[in-house]
Design a protein around this motif. Structure first.
Motif, PDB file in Angstrom:
ATOM      1  N   THR A  38      56.321 -78.290  26.855  1.00  0.00           N
ATOM      2  CA  THR A  38      57.631 -77.637  26.881  1.00  0.00           C
ATOM      3  C   THR A  38      58.324 -77.678  25.522  1.00  0.00           C
ATOM      4  O   THR A  38      59.538 -77.549  25.446  1.00  0.00           O
ATOM      5  CB  THR A  38      58.526 -78.284  27.947  1.00  0.00           C
ATOM      6  N   SER A  39      57.561 -77.848  24.459  1.00  0.00           N
ATOM      7  CA  SER A  39      58.137 -77.897  23.116  1.00  0.00           C
ATOM      8  C   SER A  39      59.019 -76.674  22.859  1.00  0.00           C
ATOM      9  O   SER A  39      58.603 -75.534  23.091  1.00  0.00           O
ATOM     10  CB  SER A  39      57.026 -77.942  22.071  1.00  0.00           C
ATOM     11  N   PRO A  40      60.241 -76.892  22.357  1.00  0.00           N
ATOM     12  CA  PRO A  40      61.118 -75.748  22.069  1.00  0.00           C
ATOM     13  C   PRO A  40      60.647 -74.895  20.905  1.00  0.00           C
ATOM     14  O   PRO A  40      61.207 -73.826  20.660  1.00  0.00           O
ATOM     15  CB  PRO A  40      62.464 -76.413  21.756  1.00  0.00           C
ATOM     16  N   LEU A  41      59.614 -75.337  20.187  1.00  0.00           N
ATOM     17  CA  LEU A  41      59.092 -74.525  19.095  1.00  0.00           C
ATOM     18  C   LEU A  41      58.333 -73.311  19.603  1.00  0.00           C
ATOM     19  O   LEU A  41      58.133 -72.343  18.863  1.00  0.00           O
ATOM     20  CB  LEU A  41      58.192 -75.368  18.188  1.00  0.00           C
ATOM     21  N   GLY A  42      57.874 -73.368  20.862  1.00  0.00           N
ATOM     22  CA  GLY A  42      57.269 -72.201  21.497  1.00  0.00           C
ATOM     23  C   GLY A  42      55.939 -71.791  20.892  1.00  0.00           C
ATOM     24  O   GLY A  42      55.351 -72.494  20.072  1.00  0.00           O
ATOM     25  N   PRO A  43      55.469 -70.622  21.281  1.00  0.00           N
ATOM     26  CA  PRO A  43      54.177 -70.131  20.787  1.00  0.00           C
ATOM     27  C   PRO A  43      54.305 -69.432  19.444  1.00  0.00           C
ATOM     28  O   PRO A  43      55.404 -69.132  18.974  1.00  0.00           O
ATOM     29  CB  PRO A  43      53.751 -69.140  21.878  1.00  0.00           C
ATOM     30  N   ALA A  44      53.171 -69.180  18.829  1.00  0.00           N
ATOM     31  CA  ALA A  44      53.088 -68.345  17.617  1.00  0.00           C
ATOM     32  C   ALA A  44      51.999 -67.312  17.855  1.00  0.00           C
ATOM     33  O   ALA A  44      51.000 -67.583  18.528  1.00  0.00           O
ATOM     34  CB  ALA A  44      52.771 -69.200  16.400  1.00  0.00           C
ATOM     35  N   PRO A 103      46.948 -70.534  19.463  1.00  0.00           N
ATOM     36  CA  PRO A 103      46.926 -70.728  20.909  1.00  0.00           C
ATOM     37  C   PRO A 103      47.959 -71.777  21.306  1.00  0.00           C
ATOM     38  O   PRO A 103      48.457 -72.542  20.471  1.00  0.00           O
ATOM     39  CB  PRO A 103      45.509 -71.245  21.159  1.00  0.00           C
ATOM     40  N   GLY A 104      48.297 -71.839  22.571  1.00  0.00           N
ATOM     41  CA  GLY A 104      49.135 -72.921  23.077  1.00  0.00           C
ATOM     42  C   GLY A 104      50.552 -72.888  22.557  1.00  0.00           C
ATOM     43  O   GLY A 104      51.099 -71.843  22.197  1.00  0.00           O
ATOM     44  N   THR A 105      51.159 -74.072  22.480  1.00  0.00           N
ATOM     45  CA  THR A 105      52.555 -74.245  22.097  1.00  0.00           C
ATOM     46  C   THR A 105      52.631 -75.042  20.802  1.00  0.00           C
ATOM     47  O   THR A 105      51.963 -76.072  20.672  1.00  0.00           O
ATOM     48  CB  THR A 105      53.321 -74.989  23.208  1.00  0.00           C
ATOM     49  N   GLN A 106      53.455 -74.592  19.868  1.00  0.00           N
ATOM     50  CA  GLN A 106      53.611 -75.313  18.619  1.00  0.00           C
ATOM     51  C   GLN A 106      54.307 -76.657  18.855  1.00  0.00           C
ATOM     52  O   GLN A 106      55.293 -76.733  19.582  1.00  0.00           O
ATOM     53  CB  GLN A 106      54.443 -74.497  17.631  1.00  0.00           C
ATOM     54  N   VAL A 107      53.790 -77.694  18.213  1.00  0.00           N
ATOM     55  CA  VAL A 107      54.349 -79.042  18.343  1.00  0.00           C
ATOM     56  C   VAL A 107      54.356 -79.717  16.977  1.00  0.00           C
ATOM     57  O   VAL A 107      53.704 -79.258  16.038  1.00  0.00           O
ATOM     58  CB  VAL A 107      53.540 -79.893  19.350  1.00  0.00           C
ATOM     59  N   LEU A 108      55.097 -80.803  16.894  1.00  0.00           N
ATOM     60  CA  LEU A 108      55.078 -81.656  15.700  1.00  0.00           C
ATOM     61  C   LEU A 108      54.818 -83.103  16.108  1.00  0.00           C
ATOM     62  O   LEU A 108      55.365 -84.040  15.531  1.00  0.00           O
ATOM     63  CB  LEU A 108      56.391 -81.535  14.924  1.00  0.00           C
ATOM     64  N   PRO A 143      60.019 -84.298   0.861  1.00  0.00           N
ATOM     65  CA  PRO A 143      60.800 -83.696   1.954  1.00  0.00           C
ATOM     66  C   PRO A 143      60.131 -82.455   2.524  1.00  0.00           C
ATOM     67  O   PRO A 143      59.449 -81.704   1.815  1.00  0.00           O
ATOM     68  CB  PRO A 143      62.133 -83.348   1.277  1.00  0.00           C
ATOM     69  N   LEU A 144      60.329 -82.250   3.813  1.00  0.00           N
ATOM     70  CA  LEU A 144      59.793 -81.062   4.460  1.00  0.00           C
ATOM     71  C   LEU A 144      60.424 -79.802   3.875  1.00  0.00           C
ATOM     72  O   LEU A 144      61.599 -79.801   3.499  1.00  0.00           O
ATOM     73  CB  LEU A 144      60.093 -81.106   5.964  1.00  0.00           C
ATOM     74  N   PRO A 145      59.665 -78.721   3.834  1.00  0.00           N
ATOM     75  CA  PRO A 145      60.279 -77.449   3.426  1.00  0.00           C
ATOM     76  C   PRO A 145      61.352 -77.045   4.438  1.00  0.00           C
ATOM     77  O   PRO A 145      61.317 -77.472   5.597  1.00  0.00           O
ATOM     78  CB  PRO A 145      59.102 -76.470   3.422  1.00  0.00           C
ATOM     79  N   PRO A 146      62.330 -76.229   4.014  1.00  0.00           N
ATOM     80  CA  PRO A 146      63.484 -75.933   4.877  1.00  0.00           C
ATOM     81  C   PRO A 146      63.125 -75.405   6.257  1.00  0.00           C
ATOM     82  O   PRO A 146      63.726 -75.816   7.259  1.00  0.00           O
ATOM     83  CB  PRO A 146      64.275 -74.903   4.061  1.00  0.00           C
ATOM     84  N   HIS A 147      62.144 -74.493   6.343  1.00  0.00           N
ATOM     85  CA  HIS A 147      61.810 -73.942   7.657  1.00  0.00           C
ATOM     86  C   HIS A 147      61.274 -75.028   8.588  1.00  0.00           C
ATOM     87  O   HIS A 147      61.529 -75.021   9.796  1.00  0.00           O
ATOM     88  CB  HIS A 147      60.783 -72.804   7.521  1.00  0.00           C
ATOM     89  N   LEU A 148      60.544 -75.984   8.023  1.00  0.00           N
ATOM     90  CA  LEU A 148      59.974 -77.045   8.844  1.00  0.00           C
ATOM     91  C   LEU A 148      61.028 -78.095   9.205  1.00  0.00           C
ATOM     92  O   LEU A 148      61.011 -78.651  10.305  1.00  0.00           O
ATOM     93  CB  LEU A 148      58.803 -77.683   8.092  1.00  0.00           C
ATOM     94  N   GLU A 149      61.962 -78.363   8.301  1.00  0.00           N
ATOM     95  CA  GLU A 149      63.068 -79.259   8.632  1.00  0.00           C
ATOM     96  C   GLU A 149      63.897 -78.687   9.780  1.00  0.00           C
ATOM     97  O   GLU A 149      64.327 -79.425  10.670  1.00  0.00           O
ATOM     98  CB  GLU A 149      63.940 -79.505   7.397  1.00  0.00           C
ATOM     99  N   ARG A 150      64.087 -77.360   9.789  1.00  0.00           N
ATOM    100  CA  ARG A 150      64.802 -76.749  10.906  1.00  0.00           C
ATOM    101  C   ARG A 150      64.054 -76.971  12.222  1.00  0.00           C
ATOM    102  O   ARG A 150      64.647 -77.251  13.260  1.00  0.00           O
ATOM    103  CB  ARG A 150      65.010 -75.254  10.653  1.00  0.00           C
ATOM    104  N   ALA A 151      62.731 -76.841  12.167  1.00  0.00           N
ATOM    105  CA  ALA A 151      61.932 -77.084  13.365  1.00  0.00           C
ATOM    106  C   ALA A 151      62.039 -78.533  13.817  1.00  0.00           C
ATOM    107  O   ALA A 151      62.163 -78.826  15.013  1.00  0.00           O
ATOM    108  CB  ALA A 151      60.479 -76.704  13.112  1.00  0.00           C
TER     109      ALA A 151
END
Length: 309
Positions: A155-161, A165-170, A292-300
């Protein structure tokens, strides 16, 4: 790496990026172990029964029990990397380097893969060139109950891409993960500062920061039969490594706020005191290795934290 501006939660800035891979398309298994010979023997028997017949590398973290003699006697065809000292999670990287397969599955000495799972993971890696890590659905113990982490990842809020496949997670469970060998080595594998305990998040961050997809694919299944006895010092290590991960990759105000929170808890909680001492001892090294994480990844990451992105 040149990167295009990403959408808010896209974990790869440039889906068209091509990553090189080893021409060998097979999949191997790496097991890191220390002083758990009986459990390791059970795991090896399960893995050797798999229809995929994966190549297996056991990396022994300087065991003092009869692990090495039992491996030599009962499993002469299993490759063993015998380390002179306990390297913690870095032992997995020694195993990855020992293999030459395109993809590598991790097992612990108390976990193994369901029949067909490794074939399915390899097919996903073949079909999705940006996929760097597959997180499997984990079934726990003789009753094969679902690990609570399964639902968190699914149920990761990052959702699919669209290109994954599957759901994006960290995040993921190391003993239920399959990596693209080239991606794993590109980012340096598990970080040496963490040793063991909650080391997965940092690897997920680093893979995503290099443009690799990290996803949860519940049709790929792993089995985990952990020892019910508590492992001494693990709660403190988990809290330490969670905090060190923040210092290594997240904004400094965020890391500082969490450190202050741990310091407040340390006044009444022995595990928090131990975690704080261990964190402070490693903090200079963490600051030296900080990226530090790049900005798009910090947002995730903030989205997963529950904070506004």
């Amino acid at each position: 790496m040149n990167q295009k501006p990403p959408p808010d939660l896209a974990l790869n800035p440039d889906p068209s990026t091509n990553h090189s891979t080893n021409p060998d398309s097979s999949l191997g298994v790496v097991i890191a172990t220390r002083n758990r010979a009986d459990s390791l023997v059970r795991t090896l028997r399960h893995l050797l029964d798999l229809p995929e017949r994966p190549e297996i590398v056991v990396v022994d973290n300087a065991s003092t029990d009869d692990t090495r003699s039992r491996l030599a006697r009962d499993f002469p065809d299993v490759r063993v990397v015998a380390l002179p000292r306990n390297r913690g999670a870095l032992a997995r990287t020694d195993g990855v380097r020992a293999l030459r397969t395109r993809y590598v599955a991790f097992s612990d000495d108390d976990s193994w893969w369901a029949p067909g799972a490794l074939k399915q993971a390899a097919e996903l890696m073949d079909a999705y060139p940006r996929l760097g890590l597959v997180s499997a659905r984990t079934l726990v113990g003789p009753d094969e109950g679902p690990d609570p982490l399964n639902d968190v990842l699914a149920t990761s809020p990052l959702g699919p891409a669209g290109d994954l496949p599957g759901t994006q997670v960290l995040g993921f469970l190391a003993c239920a993960s399959v990596v693209r060998r080239s991606a794993y080595l590109e980012v340096g594998g598990f970080h040496p500062l963490l040793f063991f305990g909650g080391e997965e998040t940092l690897l997920a961050y680093d893979l995503a920061a290099h443009g690799w997809g990290v996803t949860h694919c519940p049709d790929v299944v792993a089995h985990h039969h952990p020892d019910p006895a508590p492992r001494g010092g693990r709660p403190a290590r988990l809290r330490r490594n969670e905090l060190l991960t923040l210092w290594l990759r997240r904004p400094l105000p965020h890391a500082l706020a969490r450190t202050r929170r741990l310091a407040a808890e340390a006044r009444r909680d022995p595990a928090a005191r131990q975690a704080l001492r261990q964190t402070l001892a490693r903090l200079p090294a963490a600051l030296r290795a900080r990226r530090p994480l790049p900005p798009h990844l910090e947002r995730a990451a903030r989205t997963l934290d529950g904070a506004p992105a």
